[in-house]
Design an enzyme around this catalytic site. Structure first.
Site, mmCIF file in Angstrom:
data_model
loop_
_atom_site.group_PDB
_atom_site.id
_atom_site.type_symbol
_atom_site.label_atom_id
_atom_site.label_comp_id
_atom_site.label_asym_id
_atom_site.label_seq_id
_atom_site.Cartn_x
_atom_site.Cartn_y
_atom_site.Cartn_z
ATOM 1 N N GLU A 187 7.199 29.504 -32.651
ATOM 2 C CA GLU A 187 6.681 28.561 -32.210
ATOM 3 C C GLU A 187 6.442 28.235 -30.800
ATOM 4 O O GLU A 187 6.797 27.315 -29.956
ATOM 5 C CB GLU A 187 6.791 26.854 -32.686
ATOM 6 C CG GLU A 187 6.888 26.970 -34.129
ATOM 7 C CD GLU A 187 7.456 25.543 -34.831
ATOM 8 O OE1 GLU A 187 6.898 24.980 -35.796
ATOM 9 O OE2 GLU A 187 8.295 24.775 -33.796
ATOM 10 N N GLU A 224 5.975 27.981 -42.508
ATOM 11 C CA GLU A 224 6.696 26.711 -42.839
ATOM 12 C C GLU A 224 5.834 25.471 -43.332
ATOM 13 O O GLU A 224 4.822 25.336 -42.759
ATOM 14 C CB GLU A 224 7.249 26.120 -41.285
ATOM 15 C CG GLU A 224 8.292 27.129 -40.679
ATOM 16 C CD GLU A 224 9.093 26.773 -39.466
ATOM 17 O OE1 GLU A 224 8.917 25.521 -39.080
ATOM 18 O OE2 GLU A 224 9.222 27.574 -38.515
#
Length: 677
Positions: A151, A309
């Site tokens: 991320e 995710e």
């Protein structure tokens, strides 16, 4: 497919066994993973401090053990590089790795996303550990894919970043004369005579608390620069891995949907497969999540993506972390698959016992056994995904309508001082997407570099920035028979946020056949009316609009609707211009949802674009195609059962392998995958 070693929709997620020093727990994890149909575990995401306890020592014994143990039990590895958070010893010895924030404050060690992308130390050691990992695991049969960092995000404003920014600008513009012209530095006496006079734009210089910039050109380039330099950090690790790992093993990093700080279209060019993390909040519209899936698919021209995710149930970091109600996790998983996902992966497989993610949902809860609602739902989905095998792998989404999404255009809009603090680029894009979603029209989300010729309708809301060559691209598309649609606050500036002179909407004025003389901005609670002249399709009567109001004059375009009040009552608010074989629409204000549904139904009907299926409200449709076979997904987001009318068509329901036709009852949160017979 992503990797032909596992020719199915992958099912798994992030696993952090280093957080438990217990062989009994590890053994139980493997047992329960098998019960849940878990076949991929993402390892090593935040393990840099464990892997490298000091500058000269690496320790991967623990990782060897976990990869091997999982593989012996039929579970593959998505191997991360562990560089998402630097070790404490690095911050202590080399403080250049620590970021300086927007307010000019030097960060201490802590949290994550905490490394300066222009730190020589960070770049050196992140590249080195990535290559060390690649050398060690390059031939390991368990490793299906490499996961670089985690991320990426956050900007830095330190001296290293400032120096690198100056070099980046020198490469981009070549001379200060060109830079001064591009930034309009004659304003407020900003002319630069030396490169080292340029400073990073933050709260100590050009920026304001509300994210607006006094010099949009400077701040816009700084966003481009930071996005590029973070991307360069990814590429350092990517290239280090690729030295040793064959191209049959893909490399990715996990994106974050509409995250504002990075230009994901640029990033996707450097990724073998797009992956992203889906975390809708309690009030996120289903259509917004659908739009984001479509955007992630669009980053690489429609190729399938990875859902890297999602939480099996609740999150921990939003204001209100509600549980996913029974059936919702499965429903949202199939929403992802229906829009192009070839993996369903979770964060996390076992719930952390400490720190900020101890309340983040997991496949295995703190109770430590499989007798939970969430585990049973995960296991059910795992069983279904095994049953699907490779049926849907590499299936594509075929859309005839595209919506343009551009991060640089978004940045320029956000940074502008005026005309309204309430203008939200992503929200305006979503309003158009939401209407098409309700109409069950398949949509591609595309960047400005995408070929337009494969679409019948292209919609570009708030195309404030028109990049070089894009107006000509639009004109060619419309001349050849396409339908183009744009809105208020479009065609205003070029790539450096300099206004295009000659009247709004600038380079789009010719194809649209209008001139916007003024732009009115009112409080969002103040509205005007869209009054349709006669009718067009199902578009008729009055609708509401707010936010911004372009005062336009037609220059060849037809006025389809007019403003209903204020001093510009009777002026056009909706126009259409015939151009070559096609047409170009202009919506001069921000309309209500009812207008957009009626309007876009009319636009699609005129363009010959048909909905996938007529379904009740709250039911989502999407379609993937593989080897000539269509797979129609029907998803019931309602809390009650609904009736789906198949209108005489014959289908095979893929999940049950049953022949279906006529009217079907779809239970609450239910899913159908219909293969036409």
């Amino acid at each position: 497919m992503i990797n032909d070693k596992l020719p199915k929709i992958w099912h798994g997620g992030d696993y952090n066994p280093e957080q438990w020093d217990s062989k009994e727990i590890w053994d139980e994890d493997v047992r329960m993973f098998k019960l849940a149909g878990i076949d991929v575990a993402t390892l090593n995401v935040f393990s840099w401090a464990l892997n490298q306890p000091n500058e000269d020592t690496y320790n991967f014994d623990w990782l060897d053990e976990k990869i091997n143990r999982l593989y012996e039990n039929g579970i593959y590895t998505c191997l991360a590089t562990s560089t998402a958070a630097h070790p404490a010893w690095m911050a202590k010895k080399y403080p250049d790795v620590l970021r300086v924030d927007f307010y000019g404050r030097k960060r201490k060690f802590g949290s994550r996303h905490n490394s300066c992308p222009n730190s020589p130390t960070y770049r050196k050691y992140s590249e080195r550990i990535a290559e060390t990992l690649a050398e060690r695991y390059k031939d390991h049969p368990a490793v299906l894919i490499w996961h670089v960092s985690n991320e990426y995000g956050g900007y830095c404003y330190c001296d290293n970043c400032q120096d690198a920014f100056r070099n980046w600008l020198s490469d981009k513009y070549g001379t200060l004369e060109k830079l001064n012209k591009a930034w309009n530095t004659g304003f407020w006496g900003h002319t630069f005579y030396e490169w080292d006079e340029i400073v990073a734009p933050n709260m100590l210089s050009e920026k304001r608390e509300d994210n607006v910039s006094d010099f949009q050109g400077i701040s816009l380039d700084y966003r481009r620069f930071q996005s590029d330099r973070l991307l360069d950090c990814y590429k350092l690790e990517y290239n280090a891995i690729r030295k040793h790992v064959p191209t049959s093993i893909p490399i990715t990093t996990n994106l974050m949907g509409t995250y504002p700080m990075l230009d994901y279209f640029k990033w996707a060019k450097e990724m073998d497969v797009v992956s992203w993390d889906n975390y809708p909040s309690i009030d996120t519209p289903f259509s917004y999540t659908a739009m984001t899936h479509d955007l992630m698919r669009g980053l690489k021209g429609g190729k399938p993506f990875m859902l890297m995710e999602q939480t099996p149930s609740q999150q921990n970091w939003q204001p209100y972390n509600s549980l996913k109600r029974p059936g919702v996790m499965r429903l949202w998983s199939y929403q992802a698959i229906g829009r192009g996902a070839d993996t369903i992966l979770y964060f996390q497989l076992r719930r952390s016992v400490g720190a900020c993610e101890k309340y983040h949902g997991a496949v295995i809860e703190h109770v430590g056994h499989e007798h939970t609602r969430v585990f049973n739902e995960v296991a059910q989905l795992g069983q279904e995904l095994n049953g699907l095998s490779d049926t849907l792998l590499d299936a594509r989404v075929n859309a005839k309508v595209a919506i343009v999404f551009d991060w640089e255009n978004r940045w320029a809009t956000e940074l502008s001082s005026g005309p309204s603090v309430s203008l939200d680029y992503v929200n305006e894009v979503h309003k158009y997407y939401d209407a098409l979603y309700k109409l069950n029209v398949q949509v591609d989300m595309i960047g400005v570099e995408e070929d337009l010729s494969k679409y019948d309708v292209v919609i570009a809301p708030v195309l404030y920035m028109v990049k070089e060559g894009y107006a000509a691209k639009v004109e060619k598309f419309v001349e050849n028979g396409g339908t183009f649609l744009t809105t208020f606050f479009s065609g205003i500036v070029n790539e450096t946020d300099i206004v295009t002179l000659g009247g709004y909407p600038g380079e789009l004025r010719k194809v649209l056949g209008i001139w916007a003389e003024e732009i009115d901005a009112l409080h969002p609670d103040e509205t005007n009316q869209i009054v349709v002249k006669g009718s067009r399709g199902i578009l008729s009567g009055k609708y509401s609009c707010n936010l911004l109001f372009d005062l336009i004059h037609t220059e060849g375009a037809e006025a389809v609707a007019e403003y209903g009040s204020d001093f510009y009552k009777g002026m056009p608010v909706l126009t259409v211009n015939k151009f070559g074989k096609g047409k170009a629409w202009y919506v001069a204000s921000s309309p209500d949802a009812e207008f957009l549904v009626d309007f876009l139904q009319t636009v699609c009907e005129e363009a010959g674009v048909e909905p996938l299926l007529d379904v009740p409200a709250g039911v989502e449709t999407t379609e993937r195609v593989k080897d000539g076979q269509t797979y129609l997904f029907v998803l019931n987001h309602n809390n009650d059962e609904v009736t789906i009318e198949l209108h005489g068509s014959q289908y095979r329901e893929v999940l049950t392998d049953e022949q279906v036709s006529g009217n079907l009852v779809l239970k609450e949160k239910g899913v159908l995958i219909l293969a036409k017979v």
